[in-house]
Structures are given as structure tokens and as C-alpha cells.
Design an enzyme around this catalytic site. Structure first.
Site, short mmCIF file in Angstrom:
data_model
loop_
_atom_site.label_atom_id
_atom_site.label_comp_id
_atom_site.label_asym_id
_atom_site.label_seq_id
_atom_site.Cartn_x
_atom_site.Cartn_y
_atom_site.Cartn_z
N ASN A 83 -12.89 10.31 -1.52
CA ASN A 83 -13.33 9.51 -2.66
C ASN A 83 -13.41 8.05 -2.21
O ASN A 83 -12.48 7.55 -1.58
CB ASN A 83 -12.34 9.65 -3.82
CG ASN A 83 -12.32 11.06 -4.39
OD1 ASN A 83 -13.36 11.70 -4.51
ND2 ASN A 83 -11.14 11.55 -4.71
N CYS B 161 0.84 -1.20 0.00
CA CYS B 161 0.00 0.00 0.00
C CYS B 161 0.88 1.25 0.00
O CYS B 161 1.75 1.42 0.86
CB CYS B 161 -0.92 -0.02 1.22
SG CYS B 161 -1.77 1.53 1.50
N HIS C 11 -8.27 8.15 2.93
CA HIS C 11 -7.62 9.46 3.06
C HIS C 11 -8.64 10.57 2.87
O HIS C 11 -9.54 10.48 2.04
CB HIS C 11 -6.45 9.61 2.07
CG HIS C 11 -6.80 9.31 0.65
ND1 HIS C 11 -6.91 8.02 0.19
CD2 HIS C 11 -7.06 10.11 -0.40
CE1 HIS C 11 -7.22 8.05 -1.10
NE2 HIS C 11 -7.34 9.31 -1.48
N HIS D 200 -8.96 14.34 1.70
CA HIS D 200 -8.34 15.46 1.01
C HIS D 200 -8.75 16.75 1.73
O HIS D 200 -9.93 16.95 2.05
CB HIS D 200 -8.84 15.57 -0.44
CG HIS D 200 -8.47 14.44 -1.33
ND1 HIS D 200 -7.45 14.51 -2.26
CD2 HIS D 200 -8.99 13.20 -1.46
CE1 HIS D 200 -7.37 13.37 -2.92
NE2 HIS D 200 -8.29 12.55 -2.46
N CYS E 169 0.65 3.29 3.25
CA CYS E 169 1.34 2.57 4.35
C CYS E 169 2.85 2.73 4.20
O CYS E 169 3.57 2.88 5.19
CB CYS E 169 0.96 1.10 4.36
SG CYS E 169 -0.66 0.75 5.07
P1 AMP Z 1 -7.89 9.46 -4.55
O1 AMP Z 1 -8.21 9.63 -5.99
O2 AMP Z 1 -8.90 10.07 -3.63
O3 AMP Z 1 -7.56 8.02 -4.21
O4 AMP Z 1 -6.59 10.34 -4.28
C1 AMP Z 1 -5.29 9.84 -4.29
C2 AMP Z 1 -4.38 11.04 -4.17
O5 AMP Z 1 -3.09 10.59 -3.82
C3 AMP Z 1 -4.24 11.85 -5.46
O6 AMP Z 1 -4.67 13.20 -5.22
C4 AMP Z 1 -2.75 11.78 -5.76
O7 AMP Z 1 -2.22 12.97 -6.30
C5 AMP Z 1 -2.15 11.46 -4.40
N1 AMP Z 1 -0.86 10.77 -4.42
C6 AMP Z 1 -0.52 9.70 -5.16
N2 AMP Z 1 0.73 9.32 -4.88
C7 AMP Z 1 1.20 10.17 -3.93
C8 AMP Z 1 2.45 10.32 -3.22
N3 AMP Z 1 3.47 9.48 -3.44
N4 AMP Z 1 2.56 11.31 -2.32
C9 AMP Z 1 1.53 12.16 -2.11
N5 AMP Z 1 0.33 12.07 -2.72
C10 AMP Z 1 0.17 11.10 -3.63
ZN ZN Z 2 -2.35 1.31 3.67
#
Ligand code: AMP
Ligand code: ZN
Length: 116
Positions: free
Chosen positions: A86, A4, A99, A101, A7
Site C-alpha cells: 500500500n 517510526c 512494507h 504484505h 523502525c
Molecule cells: P498498511 O496499511 O499497508 O500501512 O499496513 C500496516 C499494517 O501494519 C497493518 O496490516 C497492521 O495490522 C500492521 N501493524 C500495525 N502495528 C503493528 C505491530 N505493532 N506489529 C505488527 N503489525 C502491525
Molecule cells: Zn521506519
């Protein structure tokens, strides 16, 4: 949760710009910000999505919502912000570790839901 992404960030195996950390949660900058302020607040415990929470998660979820305005204010969002979770395919979830946002900036954000 070996593979993950979030994680791995929590374990320090992938770098992130951390904004807040406590025993239960971590907040860090989104790598592709949608606005001048864009944080992700995650539980340290792996929970795949909001669909997977149960009654035992209520204190954790409450803490995340309690933290959200404080983290937003710490990033300069003193006149409002937006929170998004989401969930699943229909919700457009891309990373399957719960998560929140936290999105803001100085200008009003575009409307997210359009009514016909
Ligand atoms: P979701 O579409 O709600 O699953 O959002 C996932 C979010 O994770 C997106 O806004 C990505 O830009 C962000 N994301 C993906 N990889 C990373 C990373 N390595 N560090 C910080 N944010 C990330
Ligand atoms: Zn996780």
C-alpha cells in the site's frame, strides 16, 4: 527514525513475532492478520513508502521480492499467496515505513480488484 513503528520493531523496542531476519530485512507477523498467513517484510533501512525509493534501492527491492515466495512457503503457503504494498493516501498506507504484505492460507483469497 525515532518515532517510526517499524523502525522500533527493527530496533527491538516494540515486540513482534519475527519470521526472518538478515542484514537488510526483517519479516514479522502482522498484528491484525487478514488471513491465516499474514507477514510483513520490511527493509531495515527506513524508507517511508514505495514512492520514496530511488535507483540505489533496486537491489533491496529485488531481494524483498526474491524473499517473498520463500517466506510464504516457510509459512505453509505452497499453493500461492498474495503480495501487497500500500502506498500513500490513495493506497491506504497506514504505517509509513515501506512494507510488503505477504498474505495466504489454505483457501483462495477473495478477489481484491473488481471490474465493472
Ligand atoms: P498498511 O496499511 O499497508 O500501512 O499496513 C500496516 C499494517 O501494519 C497493518 O496490516 C497492521 O495490522 C500492521 N501493524 C500495525 N502495528 C503493528 C505491530 N505493532 N506489529 C505488527 N503489525 C502491525
Ligand atoms: Zn521506519
Amino acid at each position: 527514525m525515532e518515532d517510526c513503528l517499524f523502525c522500533k520493531i527493527i530496533r527491538g523496542e516494540i515486540p513482534a513475532t519475527k519470521i526472518h531476519e538478515d542484514e537488510d530485512t526483517l519479516a514479522f507477523l502482522d498484528i491484525h492478520p487478514a488471513a491465516p498467513v499474514h507477514l510483513l517484510l520490511v527493509p531495515k533501512q527506513h524508507i517511508g513508502s514505495l514512492s520514496e525509493v530511488d535507483a540505489s534501492h533496486q537491489p533491496l527491492l529485488g531481494k524483498m521480492l526474491w524473499l517473498a515466495p520463500r517466506l510464504a512457503a516457510s509459512q505453509g503457503c505452497t499453493d500461492g499467496f498474495r503480495t501487497i504494498i500500500n502506498t500513500g493516501r490513495v493506497g491506504g498506507q497506514e504505517v509509513f515505513h515501506l512494507h510488503l504484505h505477504i498474505i495466504g492460507g489454505k483457501d483462495r483469497l477473495p478477489a481484491m480488484i473488481h471490474h465493472d
